[in-house]
Design a protein around this motif. Structure first.
Motif, PDB file in Angstrom:
ATOM      1  N   ASP A 153       0.847  -1.182   0.000  1.00 39.79           N
ATOM      2  CA  ASP A 153       0.000   0.000   0.000  1.00 39.79           C
ATOM      3  C   ASP A 153       0.889   1.241   0.000  1.00 39.79           C
ATOM      4  OD1 ASP A 153       0.908   0.396   2.614  1.00 39.79           O
ATOM      5  OD2 ASP A 153      -0.986  -0.168   3.560  1.00 39.79           O
ATOM      6  N   ASP A 154       0.288   2.421   0.060  1.00 39.56           N
ATOM      7  CA  ASP A 154       1.072   3.658  -0.023  1.00 39.56           C
ATOM      8  C   ASP A 154       1.996   3.864   1.172  1.00 39.56           C
ATOM      9  OD1 ASP A 154       0.029   4.286  -2.465  1.00 39.56           O
ATOM     10  OD2 ASP A 154      -1.419   5.771  -1.717  1.00 39.56           O
ATOM     11  N   ASP A 155       1.723   3.166   2.284  1.00 31.42           N
ATOM     12  CA  ASP A 155       2.596   3.256   3.453  1.00 31.42           C
ATOM     13  C   ASP A 155       3.706   2.210   3.419  1.00 31.42           C
ATOM     14  OD1 ASP A 155       1.200   5.392   4.650  1.00 31.42           O
ATOM     15  OD2 ASP A 155      -0.311   4.006   5.439  1.00 31.42           O
ATOM     16  N   HIS A 204       8.807   4.692  -6.187  1.00 34.74           N
ATOM     17  CA  HIS A 204       9.194   5.783  -5.292  1.00 34.74           C
ATOM     18  C   HIS A 204       8.623   7.074  -5.857  1.00 34.74           C
ATOM     19  CE1 HIS A 204      11.936   7.550  -2.223  1.00 34.74           C
ATOM     20  NE2 HIS A 204      11.853   8.605  -3.010  1.00 34.74           N
ATOM     21  N   ASN A 205       7.691   7.695  -5.121  1.00 32.75           N
ATOM     22  CA  ASN A 205       7.112   8.968  -5.546  1.00 32.75           C
ATOM     23  C   ASN A 205       6.711   9.757  -4.308  1.00 32.75           C
ATOM     24  OD1 ASN A 205       4.669   7.818  -4.693  1.00 32.75           O
ATOM     25  ND2 ASN A 205       4.131   7.150  -6.766  1.00 32.75           N
ATOM     26  N   THR A 206       5.809  10.718  -4.464  1.00 28.47           N
ATOM     27  CA  THR A 206       5.432  11.542  -3.316  1.00 28.47           C
ATOM     28  C   THR A 206       4.722  10.729  -2.239  1.00 28.47           C
ATOM     29  OG1 THR A 206       3.407  12.161  -4.506  1.00 28.47           O
ATOM     30  CG2 THR A 206       5.285  13.665  -4.666  1.00 28.47           C
ATOM     31  N   ASP A 207       4.050   9.640  -2.628  1.00 29.99           N
ATOM     32  CA  ASP A 207       3.309   8.827  -1.666  1.00 29.99           C
ATOM     33  C   ASP A 207       4.072   7.569  -1.257  1.00 29.99           C
ATOM     34  OD1 ASP A 207       1.007  10.509  -1.694  1.00 29.99           O
ATOM     35  OD2 ASP A 207       0.435   9.641  -3.623  1.00 29.99           O
ATOM     36  N   ARG A 208       4.704   6.933  -2.213  1.00 32.07           N
ATOM     37  CA  ARG A 208       5.352   5.648  -1.960  1.00 32.07           C
ATOM     38  C   ARG A 208       6.864   5.819  -1.857  1.00 32.07           C
ATOM     39  NH1 ARG A 208       2.548   0.580  -3.856  1.00 32.07           N
ATOM     40  NH2 ARG A 208       0.331   1.088  -3.728  1.00 32.07           N
ATOM     41  N   LYS A 209       7.488   5.009  -1.015  1.00 32.78           N
ATOM     42  CA  LYS A 209       8.930   5.067  -0.803  1.00 32.78           C
ATOM     43  C   LYS A 209       9.510   3.672  -0.987  1.00 32.78           C
ATOM     44  CE  LYS A 209       8.293   9.351   0.226  1.00 32.78           C
ATOM     45  NZ  LYS A 209       8.519  10.369  -0.835  1.00 32.78           N
TER      46      LYS A 209
END
Length: 350
Positions: free
Chosen positions: A16-18, A62-67
């Motif tokens: 998920d995004d977290d 990897h973007n503004t939400d996902r790492k």
């Protein structure tokens, strides 16, 4: 120590995004496989290969939400892997990053790109992989600008026990499909242009390899080169495959992988393979009914001449070709469920 490269198909879809692994019955991005099934298969595979360093090709986005790093470290914690720290380099826009999981008790690792930045003058050296490479692709006396859609990952590595140092370049070279083509002529033109660009990227990569070797840096280049000897019809047009360009041919500077060497010497015979794709019927021009699989050698661990005496036990964890995988049903099934590529490992005495 053991080093691995593993292309995990649509790893991003399992978080998920977290960055929390999604161990459930929802569909994964792999055909006919749930997220829980793919995640479980990956846990079995990563545990079985038990590597100190694993290059993850097509790592989570990897973007503004996902790492990417957060997702991979959560994955390692979920399955209690030794390789529990992650590092990545320049992000890309494909949802398929290049990253490394490693055991911090065995090695220290840092992202260390070489080359002048994009703003530097061309004559100052081979540009950094997030920059622009200028090369005449079509022999028209005009240099074209080439960029990596997936910039290679450059790492400085030190083995903690021995103090040995070496560099790693993780790669995912890929020739784009001819998107936007509406007829056979356009497909051919776009395919040739895209293939030419991939070969330009291989030349860029090889020039960086030469720089490292000239500095006396022990070097490992690994990942998915997305081609090999005889893999497509354009190899004859351009003369050499991406693999041959990256390996090099200058005395004392040839990178070594026994699977690659075997494939180059036995083009008409059986060769090792590291990936297995389900072909759509139209990909075979309707010559045979039903769906079929294509197997190919795409994944490599190439070592510099000074590391070759220390490297042994190259292994492709192919569920049908490797007896150690075939005779363990849980591992065999996990390899088929986890990805359309299979891990490649090598052991280093450092």
């Amino acid at each position: 120590m053991r080093i691995a490269t593993y292309n995990v198909e649509w790893f991003n879809a399992l978080f998920d995004d977290d960055g929390v692994p999604q161990d459930d019955a929802q569909p994964s991005a792999r055909r006919g496989v749930t997220r829980g099934q793919q995640l479980g298969g990956l846990g079995i595979v990563f545990t079985a290969i038990d590597s100190d360093m694993i290059l993850v090709v097509e790592a989570p986005n990897h973007n503004t939400d996902r790492k990417t790093v957060r997702s991979l470290e959560n994955f390692a914690k979920f399955f209690d892997l030794r390789a529990r720290r992650a590092v990545m380099g320049f992000r890309n826009d494909t949802q398929q990053e290049i990253a490394l999981l490693y055991d911090p008790d065995v090695v220290s690792v840092r992202h260390e790109p070489h080359g002048p930045p994009e703003s530097a003058r061309e004559q100052e050296g081979v540009p950094r992989f997030d920059g622009v490479f200028r090369i005449d692709l079509d022999i028209d006396a005009s240099a074209e600008q080439v960029r990596f859609s997936k910039p290679p990952l450059e790492l400085a590595v030190q083995v903690k026990d021995s103090g040995a140092r070496f560099r790693v370049i993780g790669v995912h070279l890929k020739s784009k499909a001819p998107h936007g083509a509406t007829n056979d002529d356009q497909v051919m033109r776009l395919s040739i242009a895209n293939r030419r660009k991939q070969l330009a990227q291989a030349i860029w990569l090889r020039r960086r390899i030469d720089e490292e070797l000239e500095r006396g840096e022990p070097l490992i280049v690994m990942g998915d080169l997305n081609d090999g000897p005889g893999l497509d019809e354009f190899e004859g047009l351009f003369g050499r495959s991406t693999l041959e360009i990256v390996m090099g041919d200058a005395p004392g500077k040839v990178l070594h992988d026994p699977h690659a060497r075997w494939a180059l010497r036995h083009r008409l015979g059986a060769i090792p393979v590291s990936a297995r794709f389900l072909l759509a019927p139209q990909a075979r021009n309707g010559s045979e009914p039903g769906e079929r699989y294509l197997s190919a050698l795409l994944d490599y661990i190439l070592v510099s001449p000074d590391l070759r005496p220390h490297a042994h036990g190259w292994r492709i964890w192919h569920p049908f070709d490797d007896p150690g995988c075939w005779w363990v049903p849980e591992l065999r099934d996990a390899l088929l469920t986890a990805s359309d590529h299979f891990p490649v490992t090598v052991d280093l005495d450092l």
